[in-house]
Each structure stands twice: as C-alpha cells, then as structure tokens.
Design a protein around this motif. Structure first.
Motif, mmCIF file in Angstrom:
data_model
loop_
_atom_site.group_PDB
_atom_site.id
_atom_site.type_symbol
_atom_site.label_atom_id
_atom_site.label_comp_id
_atom_site.label_asym_id
_atom_site.label_seq_id
_atom_site.Cartn_x
_atom_site.Cartn_y
_atom_site.Cartn_z
ATOM 1 N N LEU A 130 22.029 -21.936 -23.439
ATOM 2 C CA LEU A 130 21.606 -22.710 -22.282
ATOM 3 C C LEU A 130 20.793 -23.934 -22.670
ATOM 4 N N ALA A 131 19.948 -23.776 -23.681
ATOM 5 C CA ALA A 131 19.082 -24.882 -24.075
ATOM 6 C C ALA A 131 19.929 -26.045 -24.595
ATOM 7 N N LEU A 132 20.956 -25.704 -25.349
ATOM 8 C CA LEU A 132 21.825 -26.736 -25.913
ATOM 9 C C LEU A 132 22.603 -27.445 -24.801
ATOM 10 N N VAL A 188 20.377 -23.804 -37.125
ATOM 11 C CA VAL A 188 19.798 -24.768 -36.183
ATOM 12 C C VAL A 188 19.625 -26.159 -36.777
ATOM 13 N N ALA A 223 16.236 -14.914 -18.868
ATOM 14 C CA ALA A 223 16.498 -14.087 -20.049
ATOM 15 C C ALA A 223 16.406 -14.886 -21.342
ATOM 16 N N ALA A 224 16.699 -16.176 -21.268
ATOM 17 C CA ALA A 224 16.709 -16.970 -22.491
ATOM 18 C C ALA A 224 15.289 -17.171 -22.987
ATOM 19 N N PRO A 225 15.013 -16.767 -24.237
ATOM 20 C CA PRO A 225 13.666 -16.933 -24.745
ATOM 21 C C PRO A 225 13.350 -18.400 -25.023
ATOM 22 N N VAL A 226 12.082 -18.739 -24.942
ATOM 23 C CA VAL A 226 11.635 -20.116 -25.118
ATOM 24 C C VAL A 226 10.761 -20.194 -26.367
ATOM 25 N N PRO A 227 10.987 -21.191 -27.223
ATOM 26 C CA PRO A 227 10.200 -21.249 -28.464
ATOM 27 C C PRO A 227 8.766 -21.721 -28.228
ATOM 28 N N ASP A 228 8.043 -20.988 -27.456
ATOM 29 C CA ASP A 228 6.646 -21.307 -27.221
ATOM 30 C C ASP A 228 5.923 -20.006 -26.895
ATOM 31 N N PRO A 229 5.052 -19.546 -27.775
ATOM 32 C CA PRO A 229 4.420 -18.240 -27.548
ATOM 33 C C PRO A 229 3.538 -18.198 -26.302
ATOM 34 N N LYS A 230 3.171 -19.362 -25.788
ATOM 35 C CA LYS A 230 2.285 -19.384 -24.610
ATOM 36 C C LYS A 230 3.055 -19.112 -23.325
ATOM 37 N N LYS A 231 4.369 -19.409 -23.359
ATOM 38 C CA LYS A 231 5.147 -19.254 -22.134
ATOM 39 C C LYS A 231 5.768 -17.865 -22.073
ATOM 40 N N ARG A 266 8.127 -14.957 -20.286
ATOM 41 C CA ARG A 266 9.348 -15.005 -19.490
ATOM 42 C C ARG A 266 9.078 -14.568 -18.050
#
Lengths: 344, 389
Positions: free
Chosen positions: B272-274, B244, B314-322, B324
């Motif tokens: 997807l994020a990219l 990364v 399905a795509a995980p998000v780098p934020d533990p608060k959010k 899926r």
C-alpha cells in the motif's frame, strides 16, 4: 543487582567454505538479550541476518562453520547442581544441542508450509516436540497441545489438531508453528521473517498474536525481518545488519529518530511510507555486496555517500555512542539531519 | 487523454472434473466486473491481497488471458476480440453450437464473449466462412499493432527472463519483429541505448540473466517492455522480489521513463505504501471486484470501505511512535473465489455488517469527487444504519 542477560553473543562469525572461496556470511556479531527484550535484526537479502540466528539455534551444517566467537546461554540444562550457568553453544556437540533447541530456543520460520511436515498431522508434530523434551505421557502432551492451539487462536482446537498442514490456511499454519515453538516454554524465541509470506491483514493478526504471547510467556524474542515497518512495531532494540556486519545497534526509538549510520539513514529514506505523503524516494545507488572473500573494509563503502579517506584503509569498530547506541562507522551522520522528506 | 478503458471486465476460470469426459463443475471468478481507466502520463494502482484478482486483471489487459466478458478499449479501439482463436471462431459457423449442451453449460468458460462475437460478426453474414477468414486476416495485423501499445513487467525477473538468451538477443527480438530496427546492427545499437536508458551499461549486451543481480535483472525486464515504446505499461508487482534499497531505484527509474514515454501505468501491488507513492489513482480489489476506487490522496486520507480501512490499519508503519489503529483491524481470511459469500463478499469479516449486506451485493456509489465505493453503508436507503456492532 544488574540483570543478567539470558543470551550473550560475543564476536560471532559464521563462514561457509566453498570451492570458490570463503563466504563470510556473519562477521563479528555481538549482542546481549535480556528477558522481555525483543531484539529486531533488520537487513536486506544476504546481510547475514538469517545465518546469524541459525547459528544461535545450532542449525548450521557443513560447509558452514563457526569461525569465531561465543554464544553464551544462561541455563541449568547441563548443570549438575541445578544452578544456572552460562553454556557456550558454539562449542556444544550436535547431540547435546537437541536438548537446547526446542526447549530453550524455539524457532519460527518464514514459510509455514515448508516448516511443517506435510505427511504428519498437527498432533503428531506437536506431541513429538513436547514428549522429546519433557517427561510427560502422550496423552498429557496432547492435552497441552490442544491448550496451546487455543492460545494461538485456532478455532475448535480439539478437532483441528488431527488435521494435516494442507488443511489449514497460511495464517493458521503460522499459528501452529508458533504453538510448536512455544510448546516447551522456551526462554528464547527466534522468529525468522514470521509474517513475510502472509497477506497484510493476516500479517497484522499474527503480529498482534506474537505481541500478546510475548507478554504471556515472557520469553525474549529475536525477530528477524527485512521490513522496517514491522520491526518498528515489534522490537524494543534493533540491530541493523549489512554485508554480514552489524552496522548499528540502538533502541527502536533511536534507530528511527536519530539514526547515525549512513546505511540506516539511507534505508529509512528509501522506503515508501503509508502514513505521510513523500515528495520522493531516495534510492541507495549501487548493488548489495558480494559475500565471497570480501575485503576487510566497511561493506557499505561502495554505496556510501559519506565515505572518508579512512574508510579505504580500516574497518571501523562498533563504537559506543550512548549507553544503548552502537555504530560501526568512521563518519557517522550527525544526529540532527532529517531522515524522511515530507511533502508540504 | 484516455489511453486505456476497461469496462465490466470479467475473467472466469472453469473448474473441470472427470476423466475422459470433462465437465465444468464451477468457476473461479478471478475478476468479476472490473472497470477503470488510465490516462496518459498517469499511474493507476491496483491493490489487494493475494487471490483478489489483481494479477489476472493485468494479464487480461496484455492478453495473456482472454476475457470472459467486458471490453478493453485501447486508444478508442475496442480490442476485446483481437485474440480470438480461429478454432473457436469456426464453431460459430454452425448455429447449433449455441444451443448445444457444451455451450450452455459453459464448457468453454467464455459464454458471453463468444455470443458477442457471433452476434457482431457471424450471425447476419451470408458467407460465414469467408467472413471469419476475413476477420482473422484483419485480426493478425491488429494484434501486432496492439502488442506495440501494451507491454508488461512481471514480478520475478529470474523467471520472466529466458536464462538461455543473452540480453542482446532478448531485447533485439521485439525490435526486429516489429520492424523498428531493420538490420541486426541497427538493433544492436538500439539495444545499447535501451540499456543505458534503464541504468545498465551497453557492454552488458552479451551477458546472460544469471550474471546480473536481482535489481539489474528487473532493469532488463523493464528495458524489454519499453523496446516498442508502449503507451501502456502493466507493472505486476515489479519490486516485490527486490530489497528496499533496490526497490527505490526501480521506482525512480519507472518514474523517469514515464516522463520520457508519456505512458500510462497500471501498477499492481500488495504494498500500500508503494502504491500511495507512485500512483495518482487507486483501485482496491477484494475477491475479484473493486470495492473502492478514486484519487490516491482521497483514498488514503478518507478511506470509506471497511476493507480499505482494514488494509490501511493492518499495514505496519515504520515509526515506533505510531500505533496501529486496532479499531479497523479485521479477523479471518479471504474466502475462496469459488464459493463466495452471498451478498457483499466482505460481509463475514465486516464489523459494520447489516442484514442487507448478506442479501445483495452493494452497488457502486459516488461519495465524493472521483471517489466510488461499493458498500451498503453508503447507499442512500441504508446510510442511516451502519452503527458499529
């Protein structure tokens, strides 16, 4: 009474003796794993995360060796009076290790095609594990294998069990690998990039499955990945590794909200996000470190923007900031700096 | 300004069976009716899971594969026939070829394509052999010009760079071939500049690929692609083999180069994020077809197709608060492109499946400004339905 950790790793170093010099793959790694913990180890290629867990599972072959440290597992496997005690896996002989591996430590690897043997059926491979560790007949083992396959979500398990690995899809293969890892109800589950080789919709299925099984089997998990987004979802505690060292250990919320190590900070700023519109990505300049005979300095030093004079002289210790937050840095980032640039 | 326009692009790979006498038993429909366009200075993202045909689209655009049907218009020139092989074309001298069994069972896997060439060039000419010879003489010039316009960067720089060639040899070859540089000396100084442009040092010119790290190798691959100053750059997962921290470097480099060259990018990725970050337009592919297409912002904020929703959930998000969005997740996996489901290809996994979904493939409809979707939920006659089952 304070809860005793199941696994306690103390100052573990794994080196590889090569003709050109020593590769110091893992240096001075320490952590405790209690039951119900999910420890996420996150790092880039060559950060030593895989070697670290392979050492714990006793899978390091020469020229690799444990240079230093203890791996204490709380188990009754070798106790004569049936009482649980701490056994140092680092000193265990190879033959004794096969009583630990598979029974007390289950492993899931990245690529399910290479971790399953292509010339044996699923049944052969599952029964072998169960019969090796527990006093059951093959018939009983088969029953249990079918039940396990059902638990990991394989449709018609009694038919699919006689399939060969190539007859299954990538996601199903990884489910089988998970079933094998869980077959002897291990206290510790080690997952080394379990979802990396899979497509994103299948990855989501596998991650959901692992979370569910984690509750059901209540085993503690060590979860390795390079993907910060996956780790945010899975882990309760995160260890960030770079160049063989642990740079920062903290709870999952702390890592993402108040990261203190410049590397963690930079890492979070350089990943593209799906949930927000970013104005720019901030790349980390330079190249990942070379692991051959590294100087005894912070491995991130050549790429660090916050380096101070002290960094050129000594390697910082892993310092405790709060109860659960450890950082290895001479000049940590103050906790109020915003991590991600969001477009307004 | 429109640089690239892909219309109804198809690429079928024939599946052959039998020893000595080969028969075509079916087709892998890797790309089936894909249309999109790329403007100057713009990036179009193509996303999808493995096997959806996104890489094949890229390869057909740079002509590493011949299209089965459709047209690829670059700079207002229809380039679809540029890479026709002479041995194929000579078969068209004979009218019987088009009624032969070899042709009608699709042995070449190129039926509509061949027919179009035949109709356009051969059918009405008096001296067919001469026509074909002339055609080929023209084509070789055109091909060379096309190569200067379209270039590609592949996923894995270790396998896309020749391990036995130095950086200098690799980069000066296109310069000399296209007569951008006339002498070796001139080429060398240009290679030095190119290396500086992609963030390497000019003294790296005599090194071999194995002497570089992964990120640096990808910089070399990018340098090789931009030697001829292309108008269109196809980027086939250019960062997925990289870490990364290095990925961000490469992305930044690509953005800088785009500003300099005013090139149009086709950015192919499963990340997807990219894609959200780098592209202005997005096409989401599933089993060879585009299921949803539109402006990036619009697609990510208001996804319409159930598959796009599933991908985003399905795509995980780098934020533990959010957490899926489990509601949109789907089970199962991508079906084989050889035996595709009837009707909409997504119907076996879709939660909103209606009777019509099994019967016919949905037409593409416009549901907003610059936002198209191929789903029966949005076709006028069924828009009332689509309640979750």
């Amino acid at each position: 009474m304070e809860k005793k950790p199941i696994l306690s790793v103390r100052n573990l170093s794994t080196h590889f003796a090569m003709a050109e010099g020593t590769v110091k793959a893992v240096q001075d790694v320490s952590f405790d794993l209690s039951s119900d913990d999910v420890l996420g180890i996150v790092g880039e290629t060559g950060s030593g995360k895989s070697v670290c867990v392979k050492t714990i599972a006793g899978l390091i072959d020469p020229p690799g060796y444990i240079a230093n440290g203890e791996i204490l597992l709380y188990t009754d496997e070798f106790a004569k009076d049936g009482k649980k005690e701490y056994v140092d896996l680092a000193k265990l002989k190879y033959e004794s290790f096969s009583r630990i591996r598979g029974k007390h430590i289950g492993m899931i690897f990245q690529d399910p095609m290479t971790s399953l043997n292509p010339i044996f059926t699923i049944a052969d491979q599952m029964i072998e594990t169960i019969v090796h560790h527990e006093k059951v007949s093959e018939g009983e083992a088969r029953e249990r294998a079918i039940k396990l396959l059902e638990q990991v979500g394989i449709p018609k398990p009694s038919e699919r069990i006689d399939d060969y690995p190539f007859q299954l899809s990538g996601g199903q293969r990884q489910r089988v690998v998970i079933a094998i890892a869980l077959s002897c109800n291990p206290e510790i589950l080690v997952a080394d990039e379990p979802s990396t080789a899979l497509d994103v919709t299948v990855q989501a299925q596998i991650l959901e499955l692992m979370k569910e099984l984690q509750k059901q089997f209540s085993s503690s998990t060590i979860f390795i990945t390079h993907d910060l987004a996956v780790i945010a979802e899975m882990a309760t505690k995160i260890s960030v590794m770079y160049g063989g060292y642990q740079m920062e250990i903290a709870s999952v919320d702390d890592i993402f909200e108040v990261p203190m190590h410049p590397y963690t900070h930079a890492l979070l700023a350089c990943i593209p996000r799906l949930d927000i519109k970013q104005s720019e990505l901030l790349p980390i300049p330079g190249q990942p470190p070379v692991m051959m005979n590294p100087p005894r300095l912070c491995p991130f030093l050549p790429r660090c923007t916050r380096s101070v004079e002290k960094c050129q002289q000594v390697l910082p210790d892993l310092e405790q900031i709060t109860e659960e937050h450890f950082v290895r840095c001479n000049n940590p980032v103050p906790q109020k700096v915003q991590v991600v640039k969001e477009e307004v | 300004m429109e640089l690239l326009n892909v219309k109804g692009l198809k690429k079928y790979f024939p599946i052959k069976q039998g020893f000595l006498i080969e028969r075509v038993v079916g087709f892998v429909r890797a790309v089936d009716d894909v249309s999109f366009s790329v403007d100057k200075n713009k990036t179009v993202g193509i996303v999808g899971e493995s096997g959806c045909g996104k890489t094949t689209v890229g390869k057909v655009i740079v002509r590493l594969h011949e299209p089965t049907d459709g047209s690829i218009i670059i700079d207002d020139l229809d380039t679809t026939f540029y890479f026709l092989k002479k041995k194929h074309a000579e078969k068209y001298l004979d009218d019987k070829y088009f009624s032969s069994p070899a042709f009608s069972n699709g042995a070449e896997g190129l039926v509509p394509y061949q027919k179009r060439i035949y109709d356009a060039y051969v059918k009405n000419s008096k001296d067919r052999k001469k026509t074909i010879d002339q055609l080929f003489h023209k084509l070789s010039e055109k091909r060379k010009a096309l190569r200067r316009k379209v270039q590609i960067v592949f996923q894995d720089p270790m396998s896309s760079l020749n391990p036995r060639m130095t950086v200098g040899q690799m980069l000066s070859e296109p310069l000399l071939f296209h007569e951008i540089a006339r002498t070796d000396k001139e080429a060398n100084s240009m290679v030095g500049q190119l290396l500086e442009q992609v963030g390497l040092k000019s003294h790296h010119i005599d090194r071999f690929p194995h002497q570089f790290s992964g990120g640096q190798r990808q910089r070399i691959a990018i340098a090789r692609a931009i030697t001829v100053n292309p108008e269109i750059l196809v980027l086939d997962e250019p960062t997925s083999a990289l870490d990364v921290s290095v990925q961000a470097q490469i992305v930044k480099l690509l953005q800088l180069l785009q500003e300099k060259m005013n090139a149009g990018y086709v950015f192919i990725s499963h990340n997807l994020a990219l894609v959200r970050f780098i592209s202005q337009d997005v096409s989401v592919m599933y089993l060879g077809r585009i299921v949803e297409q539109g402006e990036t912002q619009e697609i990510f904020d208001n996804p319409a197709h159930p598959y796009t929703k599933a991908l985003l959930a399905a795509a995980p998000v780098p934020d533990p608060k959010k957490k899926r969005n489990r509601k949109d997740l789907v089970g199962g996996q991508v079906p084989s492109p050889i035996n595709r489901p009837s009707g909409c290809f997504f119907n076996p996994r879709c939660k909103y499946r209606m009777d019509v979904c099994v019967k016919e493939y949905p037409p593409t409809v416009e549901i907003g400004k610059n936002h198209q979707v191929a789903c029966h939920l949005f076709t006028s006659s069924h828009s009332e339905g689509g309640k979750e089952k």
